[in-house]
Motif scaffolding. Structure first.
Motif, PDB file in Angstrom:
ATOM      1  N   THR A 158      67.191   6.767 -29.366  1.00 40.51           N
ATOM      2  CA  THR A 158      67.423   5.613 -30.166  1.00 40.51           C
ATOM      3  C   THR A 158      67.612   4.542 -29.362  1.00 40.51           C
ATOM      4  O   THR A 158      67.627   4.619 -28.129  1.00 40.51           O
ATOM      5  N   PRO A 159      67.382   3.174 -29.774  1.00 40.88           N
ATOM      6  CA  PRO A 159      67.018   1.895 -29.039  1.00 40.88           C
ATOM      7  C   PRO A 159      68.469   1.141 -28.854  1.00 40.88           C
ATOM      8  O   PRO A 159      69.261   1.297 -29.459  1.00 40.88           O
ATOM      9  N   PRO A 225      50.087   7.607 -21.260  1.00 41.31           N
ATOM     10  CA  PRO A 225      49.621   7.798 -22.510  1.00 41.31           C
ATOM     11  C   PRO A 225      50.620   8.378 -23.301  1.00 41.31           C
ATOM     12  O   PRO A 225      50.757   8.562 -24.505  1.00 41.31           O
ATOM     13  N   CYS A 226      51.899   9.014 -22.576  1.00 35.09           N
ATOM     14  CA  CYS A 226      52.849   9.855 -23.268  1.00 35.09           C
ATOM     15  C   CYS A 226      53.804   8.908 -23.959  1.00 35.09           C
ATOM     16  O   CYS A 226      54.846   9.506 -24.734  1.00 35.09           O
ATOM     17  N   VAL A 227      53.924   7.358 -23.698  1.00 36.00           N
ATOM     18  CA  VAL A 227      54.913   6.819 -24.368  1.00 36.00           C
ATOM     19  C   VAL A 227      54.740   6.629 -25.905  1.00 36.00           C
ATOM     20  O   VAL A 227      53.715   6.709 -26.492  1.00 36.00           O
ATOM     21  N   LYS A 228      55.724   6.613 -26.444  1.00 32.33           N
ATOM     22  CA  LYS A 228      55.636   6.602 -27.865  1.00 32.33           C
ATOM     23  C   LYS A 228      57.092   5.570 -28.487  1.00 32.33           C
ATOM     24  O   LYS A 228      58.291   5.859 -27.660  1.00 32.33           O
ATOM     25  N   LEU A 229      57.215   5.093 -29.455  1.00 33.31           N
ATOM     26  CA  LEU A 229      57.907   4.257 -30.114  1.00 33.31           C
ATOM     27  C   LEU A 229      58.598   4.960 -31.500  1.00 33.31           C
ATOM     28  O   LEU A 229      57.349   4.748 -32.435  1.00 33.31           O
ATOM     29  N   ASN A 230      59.629   5.476 -31.831  1.00 34.09           N
ATOM     30  CA  ASN A 230      59.849   5.656 -33.200  1.00 34.09           C
ATOM     31  C   ASN A 230      60.186   4.453 -33.994  1.00 34.09           C
ATOM     32  O   ASN A 230      60.231   3.270 -33.513  1.00 34.09           O
ATOM     33  N   ARG A 231      60.333   4.713 -35.415  1.00 33.72           N
ATOM     34  CA  ARG A 231      60.741   3.540 -36.402  1.00 33.72           C
ATOM     35  C   ARG A 231      61.726   2.661 -35.744  1.00 33.72           C
ATOM     36  O   ARG A 231      61.717   1.375 -35.730  1.00 33.72           O
ATOM     37  N   ALA A 232      62.865   3.313 -35.627  1.00 37.05           N
ATOM     38  CA  ALA A 232      64.194   2.545 -35.044  1.00 37.05           C
ATOM     39  C   ALA A 232      63.909   1.622 -33.769  1.00 37.05           C
ATOM     40  O   ALA A 232      64.287   0.553 -33.831  1.00 37.05           O
ATOM     41  N   ARG A 234      60.709   0.378 -32.715  1.00 32.11           N
ATOM     42  CA  ARG A 234      59.813  -0.619 -33.470  1.00 32.11           C
ATOM     43  C   ARG A 234      60.518  -1.719 -34.117  1.00 32.11           C
ATOM     44  O   ARG A 234      60.241  -2.872 -33.811  1.00 32.11           O
ATOM     45  N   ASP A 235      61.560  -1.315 -34.777  1.00 39.21           N
ATOM     46  CA  ASP A 235      62.525  -2.122 -35.755  1.00 39.21           C
ATOM     47  C   ASP A 235      63.139  -3.144 -34.720  1.00 39.21           C
ATOM     48  O   ASP A 235      63.557  -4.039 -35.139  1.00 39.21           O
ATOM     49  N   ALA A 236      63.738  -2.212 -33.593  1.00 38.24           N
ATOM     50  CA  ALA A 236      64.455  -3.142 -32.841  1.00 38.24           C
ATOM     51  C   ALA A 236      63.743  -4.045 -31.991  1.00 38.24           C
ATOM     52  O   ALA A 236      64.244  -5.187 -31.904  1.00 38.24           O
ATOM     53  N   LEU A 237      62.587  -3.739 -31.697  1.00 43.91           N
ATOM     54  CA  LEU A 237      61.606  -4.814 -30.956  1.00 43.91           C
ATOM     55  C   LEU A 237      61.367  -5.803 -31.790  1.00 43.91           C
ATOM     56  O   LEU A 237      61.072  -7.027 -31.304  1.00 43.91           O
ATOM     57  N   ASP A 238      60.962  -5.488 -33.163  1.00 42.92           N
ATOM     58  CA  ASP A 238      60.657  -6.513 -34.098  1.00 42.92           C
ATOM     59  C   ASP A 238      61.712  -7.742 -34.126  1.00 42.92           C
ATOM     60  O   ASP A 238      61.598  -8.810 -34.054  1.00 42.92           O
ATOM     61  N   ALA A 239      63.090  -7.148 -34.254  1.00 39.55           N
ATOM     62  CA  ALA A 239      64.283  -7.816 -34.795  1.00 39.55           C
ATOM     63  C   ALA A 239      64.551  -8.705 -33.249  1.00 39.55           C
ATOM     64  O   ALA A 239      64.801  -9.992 -33.291  1.00 39.55           O
ATOM     65  N   TRP A 240      64.164  -8.051 -32.044  1.00 38.58           N
ATOM     66  CA  TRP A 240      64.346  -8.997 -30.813  1.00 38.58           C
ATOM     67  C   TRP A 240      63.458 -10.152 -30.695  1.00 38.58           C
ATOM     68  O   TRP A 240      63.670 -11.170 -30.295  1.00 38.58           O
ATOM     69  N   GLN A 241      62.016  -9.642 -30.878  1.00 38.52           N
ATOM     70  CA  GLN A 241      60.978 -10.626 -30.881  1.00 38.52           C
ATOM     71  C   GLN A 241      61.373 -11.815 -31.652  1.00 38.52           C
ATOM     72  O   GLN A 241      61.156 -13.046 -31.548  1.00 38.52           O
ATOM     73  N   ARG A 242      61.932 -11.460 -33.157  1.00 44.08           N
ATOM     74  CA  ARG A 242      62.349 -12.758 -33.987  1.00 44.08           C
ATOM     75  C   ARG A 242      63.540 -13.501 -33.614  1.00 44.08           C
ATOM     76  O   ARG A 242      63.589 -14.681 -33.873  1.00 44.08           O
TER      77      ARG A 242
END
Length: 265
Positions: A158-159, A225-232, A234-242
């Motif tokens: 979870t983010p 290369p092992c890093v990965k972001l789940n949807r939650a 990515r959504d948190a980062l989109d919200a942060w960037q906005r």
């Protein structure tokens, strides 16, 4: 959401295993039945906390200034902590031996991303300017090897909220600034894949290394290369960037032109 479901499966699986032990143990095996029920109830509570996003900051009473977990909390939550510790240790060793995944990687000069065992990396600096810890479930191992420490306790998979992401990103930039932009910072979670990457890419944007978290993530992917972001995440980062990135950058480091040139291996 696969990563989230996978984490949830671990908690539910442990609860189910404990319940099965309680149900199938012989009538006279009161200790075994008691342990089974204890593990089941403990991990059921963790599952609820994971789903609701609550409890990560207090469930193990992890000290926000040191990252230490008191002995009584380790004992009380042993049915959760011990399996988690074993899984993290085995997963880290397996990933390094069979997939070449290091405990931590230097993504850009002075910017480190990794897992709980980042202290084992031989190439790491003897002392960090700052360490951001995203785990709520394990004690910190590098508190004695960093000038400053920040705990952002969240459940695995979870983010943090956009506000906490921004706060942690600013912490990283400030830690480097105290060393004239040359201090080393580490952002870590248990495995150095999701939680830590969420904060790390925001910190790179905050420092002016990239204009978008997706570009920062691509740089992380090349080096780790092992890093990965789940949807939650990515959504948190989109919200942060906005919400935050349209504001004036916290500071802008001189090597902004390194956008697409990660440090060589």
């Amino acid at each position: 959401m696969g990563a989230v479901h996978g984490v949830m499966f671990k908690y539910v699986g442990l609860a189910s295993l404990g319940l099965a032990t309680y149900a199938t143990a012989a009538e006279g095996a009161s200790i075994v039945r008691g342990v089974g029920l204890y593990v089941a109830l403990l991990n059921a509570v963790v599952s609820v906390g994971f789903v609701t996003g609550r409890g990560a900051s207090w469930v193990l009473a992890k000290d926000p200034s040191t990252g230490a977990i008191p002995w009584w909390a380790l004992v009380a939550w042993a049915g959760f902590v011990v399996p988690t510790w074993c899984y993290t240790r085995v997963h880290t060793s397996f990933g390094k031996r069979y997939h070449g995944v290091l405990e931590a990687n230097e993504i850009l000069e002075g910017w480190w991303l990794g897992g709980r065992y980042a202290d084992r990396v031989k190439e790491r600096p003897a002392r960090f300017a700052g360490v951001v810890d995203l785990t709520c479930e394990l004690p910190e191992r590098l508190r004695g090897a960093t000038d400053s420490y920040k705990l952002v306790a969240v459940w695995d998979g979870t983010p943090p909220s956009p506000e906490r992401i921004d706060d942690a990103a600013a912490f990283c930039v400030d830690a480097r600034a105290k060393h004239n932009g040359a201090g080393h910072v580490l952002v870590h979670c248990a495995h150095g894949r999701g939680r830590s990457t969420t904060v790390f890419v925001a910190a790179l944007v905050k420092a002016g290394k990239f204009d978008d978290w997706r570009d920062a993530f691509a740089a992380c992917k090349r080096r780790r290369p092992c890093v990965k972001l789940n949807r939650a995440m990515r959504d948190a980062l989109d919200a942060w960037q906005r919400e935050y990135h349209h504001l004036k950058p916290h500071t802008r480091e001189n090597n902004h032109h390194h956008h697409h040139h990660p440090v060589p291996s």
